[in-house]
Scaffold this motif. Structure first.
Motif: not given
Length: 417
Positions: A344-359
């Motif tokens: 499972i490959d992932t990428m993690v981003k953060r914007l204005t107090g929210v974390t996003y995990v793309f998997a």
């Protein structure tokens, strides 16, 4: 990118124009066959996925795709389409044309300008003479120079010398420094068994090829050519290694059967797109032609199921563009799968107090992902699964979720206050 079923875009030019073309690929079949499920995934560390993120990467070109800072801009393009179709592609979320048949011409550019559609095209006197405010936002290099080139007497010879591409690039930049130059490479970027590169070809050519452009893309069409989908990710990892931080990378994604019996499904299409983004692509370009059983240069527009899938995916990309354009976060998540054969490959981003995990599951088999959140997201009590109308419970920064083969999930985690 071609085989004897005609998946080459150059075969499209031959079929459409009925004339000889300046370059092309040998009509050969891939040496890849069965046994792909256990093949290793691309070697990118999870902490590196998403690529090096330069802020406002297009701002260096005053007449480029996005000369003013705009975190919501993300290029989604379509290759070699009739300018009159621009409104239909815009409705599908496409904001860029790449290539113009026997152009650019004044008529083509005027039509695109009227619709507000940007374009990258061959550099010619018409394009160079256009005003800065027009639709032309970049130039295109010779397409797929890394593939075998046709010989005057028949057959195919070696690929184009990278020095030729570098020389073309310098001449194009000398003529116009205000727009970027795009170079698209072929299937050999990802497929080591691809024999369509011709004699004397080497992987060592690629770091030299990428010196001939500001934006570098490549194409591989796994479903149409009977290949594993993870070659999309492998090719992008290689491009990032060859290009470094100074160049922008894009890639092509298939949307039709092209010429054989293998029609990409909405599920496979979605996996290819999100694999691309997770592995650092900063622009998605679509191949929308079909050669057989009957020729259709705009097949995507005539396939309601795939058009709906492309439109929905594009809408989600545009919605998440301010997130996708943020730097990736190393060490922000760890993931292990219940099946070691399904990474499972992932990428993690953060914007204005929210974390996003793309998997994305990188094989065509189901698995369960076990995630461990780090940083500010670790204290969250639940995770929203974007565009799926569901949530997942979190306990002590850990959560699990099921993936179908080549499944994609995007997780939105609001940081606790």
């Amino acid at each position: 990118m071609a085989d004897d079923r005609g998946t080459s875009r150059r075969r499209f030019l031959t079929l459409a124009a009925g004339t000889a073309i300046a370059s092309g690929v040998a009509p050969v079949a891939s040496a890849r066959t069965a046994g792909m499920a256990g093949a290793p995934t691309s070697p990118t560390s999870p902490t590196e996925r998403g690529g090096p993120m330069a802020p406002d990467p297009y701002a260096r070109w005053e007449n480029g795709p996005c000369p003013r800072p705009d975190p919501a801009y993300f290029p989604i393009g379509v290759w070699l389409q009739d300018p009159a179709l621009a409104p239909q592609y815009q409705q599908a979320g496409i904001n860029l044309y790449v290539g113009l048949w026997q152009g650019p011409t004044e008529e083509q550019l005027t039509t695109l300008a009227g619709y507000g559609m940007s374009v990258l095209a061959d550099q010619n006197d018409v394009g160079l003479g256009r005003e800065a405010a027009g639709p032309l936002v970049g130039w295109t290099q010779m397409d797929e120079p890394d593939n075998a080139q046709p010989l005057p007497g028949g057959g195919y010879g070696p690929p184009v010398d990278p020095a030729v591409i570098a020389d073309r690039y310098h001449r194009m930049v000398s003529a116009d420094r205000t727009r970027p130059v795009l170079l698209n490479l072929g299937r050999g970027v990802a497929d080591d068994d691809w024999i369509g590169r011709g004699p004397d070809a080497s992987l060592d050519d690629y770091p030299k090829y990428v010196g001939g452009a500001d934006i570098v893309s490549f194409d591989v069409y796994p479903v149409a050519d009977g290949l594993p989908l993870w070659l999309v990710a492998k090719g992008l990892d290689r491009l990032r290694a060859w290009c470094g931080r100074d160049k922008i990378i894009w890639n092509f994604v298939e949307t039709t059967n092209i010429s054989g019996n293998n029609q990409v499904t909405p599920h496979q299409f979605r996996a290819e797109v999100w694999m691309s983004l997770i592995h650092g692509s900063r622009g998605i370009l679509y191949f929308v032609h079909r050669f057989a059983p009957e020729f259709d240069a705009a097949r995507l527009l005539h396939d309601p199921q795939m058009l709906a899938a492309v439109t929905a995916t594009n809408a989600l990309i545009h919605r998440l563009a301010p997130v996708l354009n943020r730097p990736s976060l190393p060490g922000a998540v760890e993931v292990t799968g219940s099946d070691a054969a399904v990474p499972i490959d992932t990428m993690v981003k953060r914007l204005t107090g929210v974390t996003y995990v793309f998997a994305v599951a990188m094989r065509d088999a189901s698995t369960v992902g076990h995630f461990v959140l780090g940083g500010a997201a670790a204290g969250a009590s639940r995770v929203e699964v974007v565009a799926e109308d569901r949530t997942v419970a979190v306990s002590r920064g850990r959560f699990s979720d099921a993936f179908d083969g080549y499944g994609v999930h995007i997780y939105r985690i609001v940081h606790p206050r």
